[in-house]
Design an enzyme around this catalytic site. Sequence first.
Site, PDB file in Angstrom:
ATOM      1  N   GLY A  86     -35.115   0.358  10.623  1.00 58.94           N
ATOM      2  CA  GLY A  86     -34.124   0.977  11.501  1.00 58.94           C
ATOM      3  C   GLY A  86     -33.211   1.867  10.677  1.00 58.94           C
ATOM      4  O   GLY A  86     -33.180   1.778   9.446  1.00 58.94           O
ATOM      5  N   GLY A  88     -30.479   2.653   8.747  1.00 60.39           N
ATOM      6  CA  GLY A  88     -29.436   1.878   8.077  1.00 60.39           C
ATOM      7  C   GLY A  88     -28.243   2.728   7.673  1.00 60.39           C
ATOM      8  O   GLY A  88     -27.179   2.203   7.343  1.00 60.39           O
ATOM      9  N   ASP A 248     -42.665   4.406   7.615  1.00 58.79           N
ATOM     10  CA  ASP A 248     -41.423   4.790   8.294  1.00 58.79           C
ATOM     11  C   ASP A 248     -40.995   6.199   7.882  1.00 58.79           C
ATOM     12  O   ASP A 248     -40.056   6.748   8.453  1.00 58.79           O
ATOM     13  CB  ASP A 248     -40.300   3.788   7.988  1.00 58.79           C
ATOM     14  CG  ASP A 248     -40.118   3.552   6.501  1.00 58.79           C
ATOM     15  OD1 ASP A 248     -41.107   3.149   5.852  1.00 58.79           O
ATOM     16  OD2 ASP A 248     -39.019   3.791   5.985  1.00 58.79           O
ATOM     17  N   ASP A 258     -37.781  12.639   5.305  1.00 58.81           N
ATOM     18  CA  ASP A 258     -37.234  11.679   4.350  1.00 58.81           C
ATOM     19  C   ASP A 258     -37.478  12.087   2.903  1.00 58.81           C
ATOM     20  O   ASP A 258     -38.329  11.533   2.198  1.00 58.81           O
ATOM     21  CB  ASP A 258     -37.732  10.261   4.631  1.00 58.81           C
ATOM     22  CG  ASP A 258     -36.763   9.542   5.564  1.00 58.81           C
ATOM     23  OD1 ASP A 258     -35.783  10.187   5.983  1.00 58.81           O
ATOM     24  OD2 ASP A 258     -36.963   8.355   5.866  1.00 58.81           O
TER      25      ASP A 258
END
Length: 482
Positions: A86, A88, A248, A258
């Site tokens: 999730g 964070g 993820d 990311d």
Amino acid sequence: MAGWRLEHSYARLPRMFHTAVAPTPVRAPRLVVLNRPLAKSLGVEADTLAGADGAAIFAGNRLPPGAAPLAQAYAGHQYGNFTKLGDGRAILLGEQITPAGERFDIQLKGAGPTPFSRRGDGRAALGPMLREYIISEAMHAMGIPTTRSLAVAATGEEVWRQEPLPGAVLTRVAASHIRVGTFEWAAAAGDEATQRALVDYTLRRHYPELAAHENPSHALLHGVIERQAALLAKWMLAGFVHGVMNTDNMALSGETIDYGPCAFMDVYDPATVFSSIDQHGRYAYGNQPVIAQWNLTRLAESLLPLLHLEENHAIAMAEEALQGFADRYEAHWLSGMRRKLGLLTEEPGDAALIKTLLEWMQKSKADFTNTFASLSNEARIEDAWRNDTGFSLWHEQWQARLGSQPHPSAESAELRRANNPAFIPRNHLVEAALAAAQQEDMGVMERLLEVLAAPYNHSRPAPEFRLPALAGDTCYQTFCGT
Ligand code: AMP
Ligand code: MG
């Protein structure tokens, strides 16, 4: 109202996919960098956001009008191990509808703790956020699908990463933040109706042409495989090492997402790894296509119950789709390599011609980017290579192959220039820009961004931006503690 037009389609997904949470205000917001061209294409007024208003918004101290902040829930395989994750430290403000009618997530990265922060502080340090800004914008300029960076704001607070560092918030712009891990989350915790809602939403948002398909999950799997095959080929053709290809960190939109320990390779070597924590080279340059397929297998697994009522049948459908990945990747890679070599036609010997060049590059420790760039400009072929028998032999074969094309040679030269960047975000240049920025000198980074915004401008006289680091970058390490 500065042009904000935020919608919240993701928030209408079932509750298990999100949690409402607001950014935590910071002590002293200061705008470090603002991406004016991106602001313009999003329809937000850069002039209004360049001052204190922008600093407050991009640091998370003030919400733009219409924002409804939330953290997204997802799971993921990190270095092969399944975990519930999730956001964070990232908070989605909403989806900006651009003047062209497109929809982009506006997300603050480093905006404070969320229910998914676990033991993390929810914050980010200035260096890594500027690094993401530089590299994502360079990727975009090269034509590689990627999330983008709208702004970085300093927080005036310290974050602890082994040592105290200046804190910052990055405003990330993405087609969406739906990840392979989002589907793993749905499969682990949801029922079929919830999974279907996610499939339908993702199809409508990223693959509208497939939304009416009779088997939506099957169509989605094929669509994602095709986009990832195309994306991975682009990474490989540019010498990009993502560094942390956990599930993820793989977006269903097909964008690069990311930016952590990523970096561009200097010397060509498939074993290149920059990340300090990737000790076994799982995410090495040459492994990336295989890892992409591994990640897509996790996506397929999470879709199994939706693919077909009978499990064996569902598995057969998934396997058939996944087997297509390697072919699609190879096809994208080969046509990309042909473009890099200026080949406008297809010959059966092309793959061997490419292989010989890559083998020579690896053996001679040649700089990946500069070798290809020099093929765009004969004047740049180094004297040292001309005297190298291996290179000369290859060069002769290549010239003969070029000569066999019916096209004018200028067309081939133009193709090479448009596909071999002269400028990439070289590790030492990025480090120098970050070091100056830490001292509040933004000039170095601005100049770098200007050069990287036109990577195929081969006539720009900027030799200092072309050279690999003096000692090579074989010792260059990136850190995940971002
Ligand atoms: P990443 O490796 O950046 O993709 O992050 C993996 C997970 O760790 C994600 O769920 C992040 O939200 C979370 N995370 C990373 N850094 C922090 C932090 N400083 N505070 C809280 N969560 C974090
Ligand atoms: Mg991540």
